[in-house]
Design a protein around this motif. Structure first.
Motif, PDB file in Angstrom:
ATOM      1  N   LEU A 225      54.935  45.769  85.362  1.00  0.00           N
ATOM      2  CA  LEU A 225      55.277  45.553  86.766  1.00  0.00           C
ATOM      3  C   LEU A 225      54.756  44.204  87.281  1.00  0.00           C
ATOM      4  N   ALA A 226      55.635  43.517  87.977  1.00  0.00           N
ATOM      5  CA  ALA A 226      55.263  42.255  88.619  1.00  0.00           C
ATOM      6  C   ALA A 226      55.618  42.332  90.099  1.00  0.00           C
ATOM      7  N   ALA A 227      54.849  41.675  90.920  1.00  0.00           N
ATOM      8  CA  ALA A 227      55.097  41.685  92.359  1.00  0.00           C
ATOM      9  C   ALA A 227      56.356  40.882  92.675  1.00  0.00           C
ATOM     10  N   PRO A 228      57.171  41.379  93.611  1.00  0.00           N
ATOM     11  CA  PRO A 228      58.359  40.616  94.009  1.00  0.00           C
ATOM     12  C   PRO A 228      57.967  39.339  94.738  1.00  0.00           C
ATOM     13  N   THR A 229      58.832  38.361  94.663  1.00  0.00           N
ATOM     14  CA  THR A 229      58.542  37.064  95.281  1.00  0.00           C
ATOM     15  C   THR A 229      59.445  36.767  96.478  1.00  0.00           C
ATOM     16  N   ASN A 230      60.280  37.739  96.849  1.00  0.00           N
ATOM     17  CA  ASN A 230      61.269  37.486  97.901  1.00  0.00           C
ATOM     18  C   ASN A 230      60.979  38.215  99.202  1.00  0.00           C
ATOM     19  N   LEU A 231      59.737  38.656  99.396  1.00  0.00           N
ATOM     20  CA  LEU A 231      59.403  39.395 100.607  1.00  0.00           C
ATOM     21  C   LEU A 231      59.136  38.446 101.773  1.00  0.00           C
ATOM     22  N   PRO A 232      59.274  38.952 103.016  1.00  0.00           N
ATOM     23  CA  PRO A 232      58.877  38.140 104.170  1.00  0.00           C
ATOM     24  C   PRO A 232      57.425  37.686 104.018  1.00  0.00           C
ATOM     25  N   PRO A 233      57.080  36.509 104.519  1.00  0.00           N
ATOM     26  CA  PRO A 233      55.744  35.944 104.282  1.00  0.00           C
ATOM     27  C   PRO A 233      54.595  36.765 104.858  1.00  0.00           C
ATOM     28  N   THR A 234      54.882  37.648 105.806  1.00  0.00           N
ATOM     29  CA  THR A 234      53.813  38.449 106.407  1.00  0.00           C
ATOM     30  C   THR A 234      53.527  39.730 105.625  1.00  0.00           C
ATOM     31  N   VAL A 235      54.335  40.033 104.619  1.00  0.00           N
ATOM     32  CA  VAL A 235      54.171  41.255 103.836  1.00  0.00           C
ATOM     33  C   VAL A 235      53.543  40.913 102.498  1.00  0.00           C
ATOM     34  N   ASP A 236      52.443  41.588 102.174  1.00  0.00           N
ATOM     35  CA  ASP A 236      51.726  41.359 100.922  1.00  0.00           C
ATOM     36  C   ASP A 236      51.912  42.531  99.970  1.00  0.00           C
ATOM     37  N   VAL A 237      51.736  42.254  98.696  1.00  0.00           N
ATOM     38  CA  VAL A 237      51.900  43.265  97.648  1.00  0.00           C
ATOM     39  C   VAL A 237      50.597  43.401  96.879  1.00  0.00           C
ATOM     40  N   LEU A 238      50.212  44.645  96.603  1.00  0.00           N
ATOM     41  CA  LEU A 238      49.054  44.915  95.746  1.00  0.00           C
ATOM     42  C   LEU A 238      49.568  45.410  94.397  1.00  0.00           C
ATOM     43  N   ASN A 239      49.219  44.702  93.355  1.00  0.00           N
ATOM     44  CA  ASN A 239      49.630  45.115  92.011  1.00  0.00           C
ATOM     45  C   ASN A 239      48.389  45.341  91.152  1.00  0.00           C
ATOM     46  N   PRO A 240      47.912  46.596  91.096  1.00  0.00           N
ATOM     47  CA  PRO A 240      46.692  46.866  90.329  1.00  0.00           C
ATOM     48  C   PRO A 240      46.923  46.928  88.823  1.00  0.00           C
ATOM     49  N   TYR A 241      48.199  46.967  88.413  1.00  0.00           N
ATOM     50  CA  TYR A 241      48.517  47.258  87.018  1.00  0.00           C
ATOM     51  C   TYR A 241      48.182  46.128  86.057  1.00  0.00           C
ATOM     52  N   GLN A 242      47.835  44.963  86.578  1.00  0.00           N
ATOM     53  CA  GLN A 242      47.413  43.859  85.717  1.00  0.00           C
ATOM     54  C   GLN A 242      45.901  43.831  85.510  1.00  0.00           C
ATOM     55  N   GLU A 243      45.192  44.762  86.159  1.00  0.00           N
ATOM     56  CA  GLU A 243      43.737  44.827  86.031  1.00  0.00           C
ATOM     57  C   GLU A 243      43.348  45.697  84.837  1.00  0.00           C
ATOM     58  N   PRO A 244      42.480  45.218  83.950  1.00  0.00           N
ATOM     59  CA  PRO A 244      42.116  46.008  82.760  1.00  0.00           C
ATOM     60  C   PRO A 244      41.645  47.434  83.048  1.00  0.00           C
ATOM     61  N   PRO A 245      40.802  47.691  84.080  1.00  0.00           N
ATOM     62  CA  PRO A 245      40.406  49.083  84.330  1.00  0.00           C
ATOM     63  C   PRO A 245      41.593  49.989  84.678  1.00  0.00           C
ATOM     64  N   VAL A 246      42.558  49.454  85.418  1.00  0.00           N
ATOM     65  CA  VAL A 246      43.725  50.256  85.793  1.00  0.00           C
ATOM     66  C   VAL A 246      44.646  50.455  84.589  1.00  0.00           C
ATOM     67  N   LYS A 247      44.802  49.441  83.775  1.00  0.00           N
ATOM     68  CA  LYS A 247      45.586  49.601  82.543  1.00  0.00           C
ATOM     69  C   LYS A 247      45.022  50.758  81.707  1.00  0.00           C
ATOM     70  N   ALA A 248      43.703  50.820  81.620  1.00  0.00           N
ATOM     71  CA  ALA A 248      43.061  51.886  80.840  1.00  0.00           C
ATOM     72  C   ALA A 248      43.285  53.249  81.486  1.00  0.00           C
ATOM     73  N   ILE A 249      43.200  53.311  82.822  1.00  0.00           N
ATOM     74  CA  ILE A 249      43.438  54.563  83.544  1.00  0.00           C
ATOM     75  C   ILE A 249      44.867  55.037  83.339  1.00  0.00           C
ATOM     76  N   VAL A 250      45.825  54.135  83.483  1.00  0.00           N
ATOM     77  CA  VAL A 250      47.236  54.496  83.313  1.00  0.00           C
ATOM     78  C   VAL A 250      47.480  55.038  81.912  1.00  0.00           C
ATOM     79  N   GLU A 251      46.934  54.376  80.918  1.00  0.00           N
ATOM     80  CA  GLU A 251      47.134  54.846  79.543  1.00  0.00           C
ATOM     81  C   GLU A 251      46.517  56.230  79.345  1.00  0.00           C
ATOM     82  N   GLU A 252      45.307  56.433  79.841  1.00  0.00           N
ATOM     83  CA  GLU A 252      44.658  57.730  79.666  1.00  0.00           C
ATOM     84  C   GLU A 252      45.375  58.829  80.441  1.00  0.00           C
ATOM     85  N   PHE A 253      45.759  58.539  81.674  1.00  0.00           N
ATOM     86  CA  PHE A 253      46.416  59.545  82.505  1.00  0.00           C
ATOM     87  C   PHE A 253      47.728  59.993  81.879  1.00  0.00           C
ATOM     88  N   TYR A 254      48.592  59.065  81.527  1.00  0.00           N
ATOM     89  CA  TYR A 254      49.907  59.459  81.013  1.00  0.00           C
ATOM     90  C   TYR A 254      49.820  60.037  79.612  1.00  0.00           C
TER      91      TYR A 254
END
Length: 226
Positions: free
Chosen positions: A14-43
């Motif tokens: 997953l990558a954050a979209p680049t076409n959003l209005p400038p006032t809207v921000d995106v949080l993408n935790p899936y590039q963080e190593p701890p979250v990658k590990a959680i996702v793998e363990e959970f699924y």
């Protein structure tokens, strides 16, 4: 490939979209190593098979739930308490997660619940505006910008192993957009809608037990229609 194989590969990409209005921000935790590990363990723990699941679809993640852990409607503390997945993430307040895990427990716990249901959202990444949670439908430009990604999210996730006969929509306004999407794409035979957990715990606290009963009955009905 199993449900878990597909899900892990998807979230890792997953990558954050680049076409959003400038006032809207995106949080993408899936590039963080701890979250990658959680996702793998959970699924791997709960979805390592080819059994079709009933999709339960929210709006987009909140900044204190999947925006932190990468797991829908799941805070770090509920990930430990109910899913048995240890983590060092900071505990976060999230009303929706509190309600959802009462439902999970009513179905016999995480293993039994996730063997039958897949909690997800129409858009997979958390949105914020001014540091607060934001919904993809809160303004027209954001909705239009994300609509192709929303369509792709549901189409791709259904290929993990979705039961197309019925879907559960969380949120009355969310239903408007899921019904529109379904009319365009024919993803599900039917859609049933429940009030969103955040709405229930924020505005209907006196009626929580009644809402819990409604959720449990509705989800059981979805399983019986399989």
């Amino acid at each position: 490939m199993t449900f878990s194989d597909n899900a892990i590969a998807y979230y890792n990409s997953l990558a954050a979209p680049t076409n959003l209005p400038p006032t809207v921000d995106v949080l993408n935790p899936y590039q963080e190593p701890p979250v990658k590990a959680i996702v793998e363990e959970f699924y791997t723990r709960f979805f390592n098979d080819n059994r079709p699941r009933v999709f339960v679809l929210g709006i987009n993640p909140g900044r204190f739930g999947a925006g932190v852990t990468g797991i829908s409607f799941t805070t770090p503390q509920n990930l430990r308490r109910y899913c048995g997945i240890d983590n060092d993430l900071r505990d976060t307040p999230e009303l929706s997660s509190r309600f959802i895990y009462q439902i999970v427990e009513a179905f016999g716990g995480a293993r039994d619940f996730y063997s039958r249901f897949f909690l997800t959202s129409l858009f997979p990444l958390a949105l914020t505006k001014g540091g607060k949670n934001y919904n993809f439908y809160d303004d027209r430009l954001t909705t239009e910008a994300l609509w192709p990604a929303i369509t792709n999210t549901v189409r791709t996730q259904l290929a993990f192993g979705g039961d197309r006969r019925v879907a559960v929509c969380l949120g009355r306004k969310n239903e408007t957009y899921l019904q529109r999407l379904n009319k365009q794409q024919g993803f599900f035979d039917r859609i049933v809608t429940l009030d969103h957990p955040r709405y229930i715990l924020q505005y209907k606290t006196k009626d929580v037990d009644q809402y819990l009963d409604t959720y449990i009955a509705t989800l059981h009905d979805c399983l019986e229609s399989q």
